[in-house]
Design an enzyme around this catalytic site. Sequence first.
Site, PDB file in Angstrom:
ATOM      1  N   HIS A  12       6.110   2.446   3.808  1.00  0.00           N
ATOM      2  CA  HIS A  12       6.082   1.203   3.020  1.00  0.00           C
ATOM      3  C   HIS A  12       6.671   1.406   1.626  1.00  0.00           C
ATOM      4  O   HIS A  12       7.103   0.446   1.004  1.00  0.00           O
ATOM      5  CB  HIS A  12       4.646   0.663   2.923  1.00  0.00           C
ATOM      6  CG  HIS A  12       4.112   0.245   4.261  1.00  0.00           C
ATOM      7  ND1 HIS A  12       3.961  -1.073   4.620  1.00  0.00           N
ATOM      8  CD2 HIS A  12       3.753   0.970   5.337  1.00  0.00           C
ATOM      9  CE1 HIS A  12       3.507  -1.138   5.867  1.00  0.00           C
ATOM     10  NE2 HIS A  12       3.374   0.096   6.319  1.00  0.00           N
ATOM     11  N   HIS A  52       0.847  -1.204   0.000  1.00  0.00           N
ATOM     12  CA  HIS A  52       0.000   0.000   0.000  1.00  0.00           C
ATOM     13  C   HIS A  52       0.876   1.245   0.000  1.00  0.00           C
ATOM     14  O   HIS A  52       2.090   1.155   0.109  1.00  0.00           O
ATOM     15  CB  HIS A  52      -0.992  -0.009   1.164  1.00  0.00           C
ATOM     16  CG  HIS A  52      -0.407   0.127   2.525  1.00  0.00           C
ATOM     17  ND1 HIS A  52       0.428  -0.821   3.089  1.00  0.00           N
ATOM     18  CD2 HIS A  52      -0.526   1.107   3.469  1.00  0.00           C
ATOM     19  CE1 HIS A  52       0.763  -0.438   4.302  1.00  0.00           C
ATOM     20  NE2 HIS A  52       0.208   0.737   4.563  1.00  0.00           N
ATOM     21  N   ASP A  79      -0.138  -3.699   6.330  1.00  0.00           N
ATOM     22  CA  ASP A  79      -0.809  -3.190   7.533  1.00  0.00           C
ATOM     23  C   ASP A  79      -2.268  -3.641   7.595  1.00  0.00           C
ATOM     24  O   ASP A  79      -3.112  -2.945   8.171  1.00  0.00           O
ATOM     25  CB  ASP A  79      -0.753  -1.655   7.564  1.00  0.00           C
ATOM     26  CG  ASP A  79       0.640  -1.120   7.814  1.00  0.00           C
ATOM     27  OD1 ASP A  79       1.553  -1.924   8.102  1.00  0.00           O
ATOM     28  OD2 ASP A  79       0.819   0.109   7.716  1.00  0.00           O
ATOM     29  N   HIS A 103      -7.470  -0.571   5.553  1.00  0.00           N
ATOM     30  CA  HIS A 103      -6.425   0.323   6.074  1.00  0.00           C
ATOM     31  C   HIS A 103      -6.230   1.464   5.067  1.00  0.00           C
ATOM     32  O   HIS A 103      -6.215   2.640   5.425  1.00  0.00           O
ATOM     33  CB  HIS A 103      -5.156  -0.478   6.284  1.00  0.00           C
ATOM     34  CG  HIS A 103      -3.973   0.329   6.736  1.00  0.00           C
ATOM     35  ND1 HIS A 103      -3.903   0.923   7.965  1.00  0.00           N
ATOM     36  CD2 HIS A 103      -2.798   0.625   6.106  1.00  0.00           C
ATOM     37  CE1 HIS A 103      -2.738   1.558   8.077  1.00  0.00           C
ATOM     38  NE2 HIS A 103      -2.059   1.394   6.965  1.00  0.00           N
TER      39      HIS A 103
HETATM   40 ZN   LIG Z   1      -0.024   1.786   6.467  1.00  0.00          ZN
END
Ligand SMILES: [Zn+2]
Length: 254
Positions: free
Chosen positions: A60, A55, A132, A113
């Site tokens: 990330h 994502h 996540d 998320h």
């Molecule tokens: Zn996240």
Amino acid sequence: MMEIERIPCRTDNYVWLVHEPASGAVAVVDPADAEPVEARLATRGLRLTHILNTHHHGDHVGGNLALKARWKCTIVGPRADAARIPGIDVEVGDGDTYVLGKASAKVFDVPGHTRGHIAYWFSGAGALFCGDTLFALGCGRLFEGTPAQMWHSLGKLRALPDETQVYCAHEYTQSNARFAVSLEPGHAALGARAREIDAARARGEATVPSALGLEKRTNPFLRADDPALAAAMGMEGAAPEAVFAAVRAAKDRF
Ligand SMILES: [Zn+2]
């Protein structure tokens, strides 16, 4: 055989290094930063071929462009959120299979998320990279999705085999355990797991990955349809989506 290594990043991020020796493919999942990845590649004498993103959050994808500039690696990420994945080359989505060397991953759309979150399941290695979405004893906050969406997303992951190892992206387990125990102080398996987690953290050890079967039994966010959890929430007979929403809201306040 796929080799998987943990690269700790920032305060509590885990970047996962995936090495498929038969083909020489080397991927990192969700590189928060380039430097710790470069350091590990140098130590291990590996050349980076791929980045797999789950994502768009900065912790990330923060290393994407620097790693791509150095290694010309292929960046794979969610089709539904391609515009927010820096340097993306290959867009994947629900039901796709992504081939990495001689290994392959099934891709799941798992919105909640973020709206474009995906997970990668390497069935041969029994490894799930879920960013996540699912954490050890927890789940991600709902920044861009609804509780019902997240419950449905977690249901896709819960359907995978018990022996699947859950490679999530953060070391949040100890605080997640405290919350879970606060909901169900009499849950024996959860209590035992919480004590093991405390002991592991006291020794400075990571608690990720964890076995999906253990998550199914002890993670409240995978148990919104368990009458025992509904009862603990004072919500006997309520729809799982409603129980899930109440548990998530309680965690946000915890
Ligand atoms: Zn996240």
